[in-house]
Design a protein around this motif. Structure first.
Motif, PDB file in Angstrom:
ATOM      1  N   LYS A 141       0.841  -1.205   0.000  1.00 24.92           N
ATOM      2  CA  LYS A 141       0.000   0.000   0.000  1.00 24.92           C
ATOM      3  C   LYS A 141       0.873   1.250   0.000  1.00 24.92           C
ATOM      4  O   LYS A 141       0.612   2.223  -0.696  1.00 24.92           O
ATOM      5  CB  LYS A 141      -0.879   0.029   1.256  1.00 24.92           C
ATOM      6  CG  LYS A 141      -2.237  -0.540   1.040  1.00 24.92           C
ATOM      7  CD  LYS A 141      -3.124  -0.271   2.243  1.00 24.92           C
ATOM      8  CE  LYS A 141      -4.374  -1.109   2.113  1.00 24.92           C
ATOM      9  NZ  LYS A 141      -5.241  -1.044   3.271  1.00 24.92           N
ATOM     10  N   GLN A 142       1.908   1.209   0.829  1.00 29.48           N
ATOM     11  CA  GLN A 142       2.808   2.351   0.933  1.00 29.48           C
ATOM     12  C   GLN A 142       3.526   2.593  -0.407  1.00 29.48           C
ATOM     13  O   GLN A 142       3.730   3.727  -0.821  1.00 29.48           O
ATOM     14  CB  GLN A 142       3.813   2.099   2.056  1.00 29.48           C
ATOM     15  CG  GLN A 142       4.694   3.280   2.352  1.00 29.48           C
ATOM     16  CD  GLN A 142       5.309   3.168   3.740  1.00 29.48           C
ATOM     17  OE1 GLN A 142       4.625   2.935   4.735  1.00 29.48           O
ATOM     18  NE2 GLN A 142       6.609   3.326   3.819  1.00 29.48           N
ATOM     19  N   LYS A 143       3.881   1.497  -1.060  1.00 23.75           N
ATOM     20  CA  LYS A 143       4.561   1.606  -2.350  1.00 23.75           C
ATOM     21  C   LYS A 143       3.637   2.264  -3.387  1.00 23.75           C
ATOM     22  O   LYS A 143       4.074   3.101  -4.169  1.00 23.75           O
ATOM     23  CB  LYS A 143       4.942   0.190  -2.814  1.00 23.75           C
ATOM     24  CG  LYS A 143       6.255   0.095  -3.535  1.00 23.75           C
ATOM     25  CD  LYS A 143       6.778  -1.330  -3.475  1.00 23.75           C
ATOM     26  CE  LYS A 143       7.032  -1.911  -4.825  1.00 23.75           C
ATOM     27  NZ  LYS A 143       7.371  -3.337  -4.777  1.00 23.75           N
ATOM     28  N   ILE A 144       2.372   1.881  -3.361  1.00 19.18           N
ATOM     29  CA  ILE A 144       1.411   2.493  -4.290  1.00 19.18           C
ATOM     30  C   ILE A 144       1.252   3.979  -3.972  1.00 19.18           C
ATOM     31  O   ILE A 144       1.287   4.825  -4.859  1.00 19.18           O
ATOM     32  CB  ILE A 144       0.040   1.770  -4.232  1.00 19.18           C
ATOM     33  CG1 ILE A 144       0.175   0.332  -4.770  1.00 19.18           C
ATOM     34  CG2 ILE A 144      -1.019   2.524  -5.030  1.00 19.18           C
ATOM     35  CD1 ILE A 144      -1.086  -0.517  -4.634  1.00 19.18           C
ATOM     36  N   ALA A 145       1.120   4.289  -2.675  1.00 19.88           N
ATOM     37  CA  ALA A 145       0.938   5.688  -2.275  1.00 19.88           C
ATOM     38  C   ALA A 145       2.155   6.524  -2.662  1.00 19.88           C
ATOM     39  O   ALA A 145       2.032   7.706  -2.995  1.00 19.88           O
ATOM     40  CB  ALA A 145       0.694   5.771  -0.768  1.00 19.88           C
ATOM     41  N   SER A 146       3.351   5.925  -2.639  1.00 18.08           N
ATOM     42  CA  SER A 146       4.583   6.681  -2.882  1.00 18.08           C
ATOM     43  C   SER A 146       4.806   7.040  -4.356  1.00 18.08           C
ATOM     44  O   SER A 146       5.705   7.827  -4.642  1.00 18.08           O
ATOM     45  CB  SER A 146       5.794   5.894  -2.375  1.00 18.08           C
ATOM     46  OG  SER A 146       5.625   5.577  -1.020  1.00 18.08           O
ATOM     47  N   ILE A 147       4.023   6.468  -5.244  1.00 20.43           N
ATOM     48  CA  ILE A 147       4.166   6.858  -6.657  1.00 20.43           C
ATOM     49  C   ILE A 147       3.960   8.360  -6.785  1.00 20.43           C
ATOM     50  O   ILE A 147       4.640   9.043  -7.545  1.00 20.43           O
ATOM     51  CB  ILE A 147       3.141   6.104  -7.541  1.00 20.43           C
ATOM     52  CG1 ILE A 147       3.412   4.606  -7.487  1.00 20.43           C
ATOM     53  CG2 ILE A 147       3.193   6.594  -8.992  1.00 20.43           C
ATOM     54  CD1 ILE A 147       2.280   3.765  -8.076  1.00 20.43           C
TER      55      ILE A 147
END
Lengths: 429, 434
Positions: A141-147
């Motif tokens: 989830k964090q990886k998606i948000a960090s885009i």
């Protein structure tokens, strides 16, 4: 060029490239399935769960310790899109014991560990370890948000979303944050079993290896039980109707630099007769530092530090990217469109074309110097239904004429202009 | 010409120091299509206060000028050097670091022509007022790109909180304001001071014949005139041993926070084998402390404080050095605190001999893997050389490091009370306890 030995192991493809050039051996496993909304998040999450606990190594710490013991063997996983195919990759690089004082059979141990990650996950009663699944959901989830935090990637994601709204290609390679909430140790395990059965599997080995020895190791550690062969030609990707008028999308954020991303449809994919003409078109237009975009947007107009284009080979897109001052939006788009017009009118010289061929061929040969690059090029021919043997690439490039490029330019159509605009630029207008 | 063979990794290195002082290295690599060459000067962003060659008084030049010079060298009287390289099928590039400026090309054909182009363009500066002014727009956009990059802002924010006076804390590209102060005359001053062949190294890796290439470079250099080499007087401000400030918080347009914890080197004066042992020791210790196979990594991951962007590194040059630990976090504040606690706890425990041996193996394997990469070899060899170190000593030194030596280096380095700083990036609109 080193020859690839290809053979079948059950339904899986095995590809071995023996070479004495490297001090390491490289293993890559590719799992190929259609890119669809229902499975995108599962596929993106799956490799993270698998590489953090197996039946033999209970958690990340144990797996990573085992890798350290194998002289820092690297294990990485990722998911990529090749057109409308969603590919999961597992990669391992491991030292060749020839260069070590210690004569442990590293290759066999490495393959064994990789097999444990892919085929023998930590599970009980057909469920993954709930703790690992929860942790990886959180991290993903964090990886998606960090885009959002990397503005170039963000602009690229937004352009693709807008441009391919009605096509599977519009789905992000990481899947959707909302879908993650519905995933759990049970349905993810169920999907894992299904993927092992239904995905097209390809195993690559490159290094200073004996082909028969590797073949034996692979049939020992990667026994195949797929009942159906999935290696038939990939279904053609979707192609939407061309737009009458280009779509313009603007987002605003508090950024110093505006990001201008422009998407074109090329109607050409890897394997097509005019594929290399398109690649050379891209080289002349924006692919290299002698290209029209670099010279006119950067060197002549001083509008940008970068102004480049790239081809999405398996989807038939051409994407232009440039970082500019928000107030220079019109100036920059005018220059970019003018360069496209000039390409369509054939306003480039035979010398320009020769120069572009030289640089493009150089780029391909350099890619082959890296095991991962060489395997990536080989894999093109597994994903595509039209295959071009690597030995023929250089010759095919040499044969492209100016007319071929103008012809392919004629197919290219503007689709979407995306601009991520700096907020303070508002007051300047 | 000198020749050294390294048995274990099966590599042979050729060297010749030419009469003008230029050092030329060639490392042949069979089986590669590509040849990669770097032409590097020992001159980077930190060299901003020096006595120009032939003058008496030191000058302080505008921030970012080494990088500006790197951009401008690519233009000569006939035009753009990129064009020349691409006509010869090469791709060219350059980079400026704290201590070096490197020009490079890679190509799979016409190696000799490309090598000639590389050496000639770097040794033929051509700056005009117009071309310097035009470059300002381009560099301004480069600076703005980095201003929007949260990882870059996090890293330089950390350097600024660690270093009070040392120019390592100044952004390599400078600021929009400082680049506007750059002039053609200042560029020539920097060029003549730092681009003498005796301050430079040429390194070539690829499927090449060493004798032939070295001869070519020798002839090229003999056809040009250079002044006698002079020592360069660089002035570095007195930097206190301890950190300038403990904490910095920067709000940005991000969704996920970021945290970097830095440990500033107290006595950054090592060179040669001392520096090599020191650097490798701290890299091993950091791996044991925070690597993916460490208990700390596992714990931080389970606590939800890190994701796979978490990483660490130790670097040192003459005059500055630091460890950096951190990555993306939904709670950067808590991560900084946990990292600090973990450092204290770890440095108070005895090192686990098994972990030492395991991490040593890992580092040896990594080094072998890096030997596949012409880019790594050329860039790192040059960096090592400028610090009087030998890249090919890495494996022997790794094999010789003992737990006692690691412990001593660790205890000396991780003095958290005086040497630790943190820099956090937080989403705009959020508040922290500062």
């Amino acid at each position: 060029m080193e020859q690839t030995k290809n053979f079948k192991l059950g339904a899986a493809g095995v590809h071995i490239i023996p070479t004495a050039t490297f001090k390491t051996n490289t293993f890559i496993i590719q799992m190929n399935a259609p890119l669809i909304k229902e499975t995108a998040s599962k596929r993106a999450l799956l490799p993270n769960v698998l590489q953090n606990g197996t039946a033999d190594y209970a958690n990340r710490q144990q797996i990573r310790s085992a890798l350290d013991e194998l002289y820092g063997a690297s294990l990485t996983t990722d998911v990529t899109k090749k057109g409308e195919r969603h590919i999961i990759s597992f990669r391992m690089d491991i030292a060749n014991e020839k260069f070590l004082k210690d004569q442990t059979p590293l290759m066999e141990k490495g393959l064994k560990l990789l097999s444990s990650v892919l085929l023998n996950p930590k599970q009980s009663n057909n469920k993954f370890d709930p703790k690992i699944v929860a942790e990886e959901k959180r991290s993903h989830k964090q990886k998606i948000a960090s885009i959002y935090d990397d503005k170039m990637r963000f602009a690229n994601k937004r352009l693709t979303e807008e441009m391919c709204k009605e096509e599977p290609f519009g789905i992000h390679v990481f899947g959707q944050e909302d879908d993650l909430d519905n995933l759990n140790e049970e349905n993810l395990y169920e999907y894992y079993k299904q993927a092992l059965q239904e995905d097209q599997l390809d195993i690559y080995v490159m290094g200073d290896v004996d082909v028969d020895h590797v073949k034996n190791l692979i049939s020992t550690y990667f026994p195949q039980n797929q009942t159906k062969d999935h290696s038939g030609p990939a279904p053609a990707g979707s192609t939407p109707a061309l737009k009458e008028k280009a779509n313009e999308v603007v987002d605003e954020q508090s950024v110093q630099q505006g990001k201008l991303h422009i998407g074109y449809r090329t109607q050409v994919v890897y394997g097509d007769d005019d594929y290399f003409a398109l690649q050379l078109f891209n080289g002349l237009f924006g692919g290299f530092s002698h290209s029209k975009l670099f010279i006119n947007v950067r060197e002549k107009a001083s509008l940008a530090y970068y102004a480049a284009s790239r081809v999405e080979s398996f989807k038939g897109l051409l994407i232009v990217m440039s970082g500019i001052q928000s107030a220079n939006y019109e100036k920059a788009t005018d220059i970019i469109f003018k360069q496209m017009e000039e390409m369509k009118e054939g306003k480039f010289t035979e010398d320009d074309l020769q120069q572009t061929k030289a640089v493009y061929k150089n780029q391909i040969l350099e890619t082959m110097d890296v095991p991962r690059g060489r395997i990536e090029l080989e894999y093109h021919n597994q994903v595509s239904s039209n295959k071009i043997p690597l030995e023929e690439w250089i010759d095919r490039i040499d044969k492209v004429t100016k007319e071929d490029i103008v012809k392919v330019a004629g197919k290219i159509q503007l689709d979407t202009i995306y601009f991520l605009k700096g907020r303070e630029a508002l007051s300047n207008e | 010409m000198n020749k050294t063979t390294f048995e274990q990794i099966q590599e042979t290195l050729y060297l010749e120091t030419l009469s003008n002082g230029l050092q030329v290295y060639v490392l042949p690599k069979k089986g590669f299509n590509k040849t990669f060459a770097t032409f590097t000067t020992k001159y980077g962003s930190i060299d901003n206060y020096f006595t120009p060659i032939g003058e008496q008084e030191p000058v302080r030049v505008p921030d970012g000028i080494a990088h500006f010079l790197e951009h401008k060298l690519f233009e000569d009287e006939e035009g753009d050097v990129f064009q020349q390289f691409s006509k010869q099928g090469a791709s060219a590039n350059a980079f400026t670091s704290f201590t070096r400026t490197a020009y490079l090309f890679s190509s799979t054909s016409e190696i000799e022509k490309n090598l000639e182009t590389l050496v000639d363009f770097v040794q033929k500066p051509y700056f005009t007022k117009d071309s310097v002014d035009k470059e300002k727009g381009i560099i301004e956009q480069e600076i703005k790109m980095y201003e929007d990059n949260p990882d870059w802002q996090n890293f330089f924010g950390l350097l600024k909180s660690m270093f009070k006076k040392h120019p390592v804390a100044i952004d390599i590209a400078g600021t929009v304001e400082s680049i506007n102060k750059t002039t053609k005359d200042l560029l020539y001053t920097c060029y003549h001071t730092f681009y003498h062949p005796s301050n430079m190294v040429l390194f070539i890796v690829g499927n090449v014949e060493p004798e032939k290439l070295i001869k070519q470079v020798r002839q090229n250099q003999e056809s040009k005139k250079f002044a006698a080499p002079e020592d360069i007087n660089r002035i570095t401000p007195e930097e206190p041993a301890e950190v300038a400030e403990k904490k910095k918080v920067i709000p940005m347009a991000v969704n996920t926070g970021k945290c970097l914890v830095g440990i500033k080197e107290k006595e950054p004066d090592k060179q040669g084998e001392d520096l090599l042992r020191h650097e490798l020791s701290l890299q091993l210790v950091l791996e044991m402390m925070f690597g993916q196979s460490s208990e700390n990594y596992q714990t931080l991951y389970e606590e939800g404080l890190i994701d796979d962007s978490f990483s660490f590194d130790y670097t040192a040059e003459y005059g500055f050095g630091f460890s950096v630990i951190g990555g993306d976090s939904s709670n950067p504040e808590a991560l900084a605190e946990r990292v600090r606690e973990m450092i204290i706890k770890f440095t108070n425990q005895e090192l686990d001999q098994k972990a030492v041996d395991r991490i040593r193996k890992k580092k040896i394997g990594y080094f072998l893997k890096a030997m596949n990469s012409p880019e790594f070899i050329a860039n790192q060899f040059t960096r090592y050389l400028f610090n009087d170190m030998d890249l090919f000593e890495v494996i022997p030194v790794l094999e010789s490091l003992t737990a006692e030596e690691l412990t001593e280096t660790m205890e000396n380095h991780f003095a958290v009370d005086s040497q630790l700083s943190q820099c956090l990036i937080i989403p705009e609109g959020e508040r922290t306890s500062e």
